[in-house]
Scaffold this active site. Structure first.
Site, PDB file in Angstrom:
ATOM      1  N   ILE A   1      10.964  -5.922 -70.496  1.00 41.49           N
ATOM      2  CA  ILE A   1      10.586  -4.549 -70.427  1.00 41.49           C
ATOM      3  C   ILE A   1       9.451  -4.370 -69.122  1.00 41.49           C
ATOM      4  O   ILE A   1       8.367  -4.771 -69.325  1.00 41.49           O
ATOM      5  CB  ILE A   1       9.780  -4.029 -71.795  1.00 41.49           C
ATOM      6  CG1 ILE A   1      10.773  -4.058 -72.923  1.00 41.49           C
ATOM      7  CG2 ILE A   1       9.338  -2.724 -71.598  1.00 41.49           C
ATOM      8  CD1 ILE A   1      10.158  -3.715 -74.296  1.00 41.49           C
ATOM      9  N   PRO A   2      10.199  -3.879 -67.994  1.00 40.80           N
ATOM     10  CA  PRO A   2       9.310  -4.122 -66.632  1.00 40.80           C
ATOM     11  C   PRO A   2       8.358  -3.244 -66.574  1.00 40.80           C
ATOM     12  O   PRO A   2       8.244  -2.228 -65.709  1.00 40.80           O
ATOM     13  CB  PRO A   2      10.452  -3.756 -65.748  1.00 40.80           C
ATOM     14  CG  PRO A   2      11.393  -2.714 -66.420  1.00 40.80           C
ATOM     15  CD  PRO A   2      11.444  -3.249 -67.892  1.00 40.80           C
ATOM     16  N   CYS A   3       7.209  -2.886 -67.273  1.00 36.48           N
ATOM     17  CA  CYS A   3       5.940  -2.308 -67.111  1.00 36.48           C
ATOM     18  C   CYS A   3       5.329  -2.774 -65.717  1.00 36.48           C
ATOM     19  O   CYS A   3       4.568  -1.843 -65.211  1.00 36.48           O
ATOM     20  CB  CYS A   3       5.001  -2.293 -68.167  1.00 36.48           C
ATOM     21  SG  CYS A   3       4.532  -4.098 -68.542  1.00 36.48           S
ATOM     22  N   HIS A   4       5.620  -3.936 -65.220  1.00 27.92           N
ATOM     23  CA  HIS A   4       5.167  -4.246 -63.837  1.00 27.92           C
ATOM     24  C   HIS A   4       5.672  -3.357 -62.499  1.00 27.92           C
ATOM     25  O   HIS A   4       5.090  -3.242 -61.522  1.00 27.92           O
ATOM     26  CB  HIS A   4       5.449  -5.785 -63.530  1.00 27.92           C
ATOM     27  CG  HIS A   4       7.005  -5.889 -63.530  1.00 27.92           C
ATOM     28  ND1 HIS A   4       7.608  -6.465 -64.754  1.00 27.92           N
ATOM     29  CD2 HIS A   4       7.879  -6.024 -62.408  1.00 27.92           C
ATOM     30  CE1 HIS A   4       8.916  -6.498 -64.365  1.00 27.92           C
ATOM     31  NE2 HIS A   4       8.972  -6.351 -63.198  1.00 27.92           N
ATOM     32  N   ARG A   5       6.730  -2.504 -62.897  1.00 25.83           N
ATOM     33  CA  ARG A   5       7.203  -1.575 -61.893  1.00 25.83           C
ATOM     34  C   ARG A   5       6.750  -0.313 -62.120  1.00 25.83           C
ATOM     35  O   ARG A   5       6.974   0.487 -61.245  1.00 25.83           O
ATOM     36  CB  ARG A   5       8.620  -1.624 -62.094  1.00 25.83           C
ATOM     37  CG  ARG A   5       9.502  -2.989 -62.014  1.00 25.83           C
ATOM     38  CD  ARG A   5      11.030  -2.619 -62.296  1.00 25.83           C
ATOM     39  NE  ARG A   5      11.554  -4.116 -62.356  1.00 25.83           N
ATOM     40  CZ  ARG A   5      12.574  -4.497 -63.244  1.00 25.83           C
ATOM     41  NH1 ARG A   5      13.260  -3.502 -63.728  1.00 25.83           N
ATOM     42  NH2 ARG A   5      13.127  -5.743 -63.080  1.00 25.83           N
TER      43      ARG A   5
END
Length: 280
Positions: free
Chosen positions: A245-249
């Protein structure tokens, strides 16, 4: 991670921290290598092996100006369109086939009672990971170097569950993303403990393709509540599944890389690594 891999990872992390702090000065290879006490030749080789690109290119990928350009570009193209066209690039496939199932109200309230959870430890390009799964899907993935702390953090999420150290197929399919292996992308399933609002935010994060960035405000608009940026930020900060779940983006509208529960240096590293992968 063996001892030498850990040393190399920390060297690269140190270099990224220096680049992140000094990107406006556009430091050259010699200057960055000096910060991590390596020769320019050795540093260039080590960095390229890790990131798949040169330090100079990586610097471009993570600069604030580049982040702003990505944001501007994304505003010009609907997220849903980017989501659909992601199929044209193998580097984005895993985002399209991560399926989220929320836990039942009973499972949510009783701390995982009657849940059987397998967990295992593994390595990734960004440090050691713990990954855990129920019978329905992966329920937790986090970066953590110390196994005891990683396990304690997992158990705090599900205090009444039964735990077994075991690497199962659900975990393996999820971990394929670090190997650029999307041979079975439809089998990546997540079983998450969250409120309806959190689940909606996490599902929306999956629509931000690899190599793209978005903002808290953009995510709030996507879920139909443009005034909920702060609440969106809180939900993103409680994301239990690192990387998948790409919360880094998600970054600030100013282009700054902040607010990552596993560290802004790691966030910067992942963003740069993904940019390098899709530009190979």
């Amino acid at each position: 991670m063996n001892e030498q891999q850990q040393i190399n990872y920390h060297r690269i992390a140190g270099a990224i921290e220096y680049i992140k702090t000094n990107f406006k000065a556009q430091p050259n290879l010699d200057e960055i290598a000096e910060q991590v006490h390596l020769s320019p030749f050795h540093f260039q080789r080590l960095f390229s092996e890790w990131a798949g690109t040169t330090p100079k290119k990586f610097l471009q990928y993570i600069s604030i100006e580049h982040a702003k350009r990505l944001l501007i570009s994304q505003r010009a193209t609907l997220l849903d369109t980017a989501f659909e066209t992601g199929l044209s690039g193998t580097g984005r496939l895993h985002d399209l086939f991560v399926n989220i199932e929320g836990m039942t109200p009973a499972e949510y309230k009783n701390g995982g009672k009657n849940l059987f959870i397998n967990y295992s430890f593994t390595e990734s390009p960004f440090g050691n990971l713990i990954v855990a799964s129920t019978l329905k899907g992966v329920c937790y993935m986090a970066f953590e170097d110390e196994e005891e702390k990683a396990l304690n953090d997992l158990k705090s999420k599900f205090p009444n569950a039964v735990f077994q150290r075991k690497l199962d197929l659900l975990q393996q399919n999820a971990l394929f993303v670090f190997q650029n292996d999307w041979s079975k992308p439809n089998e990546i399933r997540l079983h998450l403990k969250g409120t309806d609002f959190q689940l909606k935010v996490w599902e929306t994060l999956l629509k931000v393709p690899m190599g793209q960035l978005s903002t808290y405000g953009n995510i709030a608009e996507q879920i139909g509540n443009s005034s909920a940026s702060r609440a969106v930020g809180t939900a993103i900060g409680s994301n239990p599944i690192a990387f998948l779940i790409p919360c880094h983006r998600i970054i600030q509208a100013s282009g700054k890389f902040t607010g990552y529960r596993w560290g802004t240096i790691r966030k910067t590293a992942i963003i740069g690594w993904e940019q390098a992968k899709i530009n190979l």
